[in-house]
Design an enzyme around this catalytic site. Structure first.
Site, PDB file in Angstrom:
ATOM      1  N   CYS A  56       8.057  -0.502  -5.881  1.00  0.00           N
ATOM      2  CA  CYS A  56       6.809   0.000  -5.313  1.00  0.00           C
ATOM      3  C   CYS A  56       6.175  -1.053  -4.398  1.00  0.00           C
ATOM      4  O   CYS A  56       6.422  -2.254  -4.547  1.00  0.00           O
ATOM      5  CB  CYS A  56       5.817   0.336  -6.413  1.00  0.00           C
ATOM      6  SG  CYS A  56       6.259   1.768  -7.405  1.00  0.00           S
ATOM      7  N   GLU A  58       3.139  -2.143  -4.372  1.00  0.00           N
ATOM      8  CA  GLU A  58       2.278  -3.073  -5.108  1.00  0.00           C
ATOM      9  C   GLU A  58       3.099  -4.214  -5.704  1.00  0.00           C
ATOM     10  O   GLU A  58       2.719  -5.382  -5.630  1.00  0.00           O
ATOM     11  CB  GLU A  58       1.558  -2.349  -6.249  1.00  0.00           C
ATOM     12  CG  GLU A  58       0.662  -1.206  -5.818  1.00  0.00           C
ATOM     13  CD  GLU A  58       1.366   0.144  -5.772  1.00  0.00           C
ATOM     14  OE1 GLU A  58       2.520   0.195  -5.308  1.00  0.00           O
ATOM     15  OE2 GLU A  58       0.763   1.130  -6.200  1.00  0.00           O
TER      16      GLU A  58
HETATM   17  N1  THU Z   1       5.383   4.246  -4.994  1.00  0.00           N
HETATM   18  C1  THU Z   1       4.743   3.072  -4.688  1.00  0.00           C
HETATM   19  O1  THU Z   1       5.158   2.337  -3.788  1.00  0.00           O
HETATM   20  N2  THU Z   1       3.653   2.758  -5.421  1.00  0.00           N
HETATM   21  C2  THU Z   1       3.178   3.493  -6.467  1.00  0.00           C
HETATM   22  O2  THU Z   1       2.392   2.998  -7.278  1.00  0.00           O
HETATM   23  C3  THU Z   1       3.630   4.885  -6.615  1.00  0.00           C
HETATM   24  C4  THU Z   1       4.991   5.148  -6.057  1.00  0.00           C
HETATM   25  C5  THU Z   1       6.586   4.599  -4.221  1.00  0.00           C
HETATM   26  C6  THU Z   1       7.856   4.521  -5.006  1.00  0.00           C
HETATM   27  C7  THU Z   1       8.729   5.490  -4.257  1.00  0.00           C
HETATM   28  O3  THU Z   1       9.353   4.804  -3.189  1.00  0.00           O
HETATM   29  C8  THU Z   1       7.776   6.518  -3.680  1.00  0.00           C
HETATM   30  O4  THU Z   1       6.490   5.934  -3.759  1.00  0.00           O
HETATM   31  C9  THU Z   1       7.767   7.838  -4.424  1.00  0.00           C
HETATM   32  O5  THU Z   1       7.606   7.650  -5.777  1.00  0.00           O
END
Ligand code: THU
Length: 139
Positions: A56, A58
């Protein structure tokens, strides 16, 4: 938090959307982590054909910062949306909240969810992860 700083973080988080590697979900996320000394660490989500290695935005920002010796954080700003269109708040997943719990004070660490420089909401980590399990539980 200072309003100009918030707007600066939102603008920088938006810029990270172009680096998002999300060929599978199409959901692009950008993040900016602020240290207590006022330094920014940016992040984007990075997906993988095997799915589970996906990181992710974050956690990308946190791991960049931790790997460079940072330990004290005051806030993170997160933006995201399908195909990079930011139309609603991109709330941090449970795994990212747990990573924040490892390195941040749940009472004071601020999580800025934004749609635009004018439309945002700020939560403490404790609000998004009530009764979290952290390093203090093992000391
Ligand atoms: N995702 C993030 O980058 N941060 C989050 O807290 C929620 C999900 C991304 C992971 C994945 O690449 C996409 O969003 C869909 O889940």
């Amino acid at each position: 938090m200072n309003e100009n700083l918030i707007k600066e973080m939102i603008a920088l988080a938006m810029k990270q959307l172009k680096f998002s590697y999300a060929p599978y979900s199409g959901y692009k996320v950008g993040a900016v982590l602020l240290t207590k000394e006022g330094k920014f660490y940016t992040g984007c989500n990075i997906e993988n054909a095997a799915f589970t290695p996906t990181n992710c935005a974050e956690r990308t920002a946190f791991f960049k910062a931790i790997s460079e010796g940072e330990k004290n954080f005051s806030a993170i700003c997160i933006v995201g949306g399908k195909d990079g269109r930011v139309e609603e708040y991109a709330s941090p997943c449970g795994v990212c909240r747990q990573v924040m719990m490892e390195f941040c004070n749940p009472d004071t660490f601020q999580i800025i969810l934004a749609i635009s420089k004018e439309q945002y909401e700020i939560f403490s980590l404790k609000e998004l992860l009530p009764k979290g399990f952290g390093p203090g539980n093992l000391s």
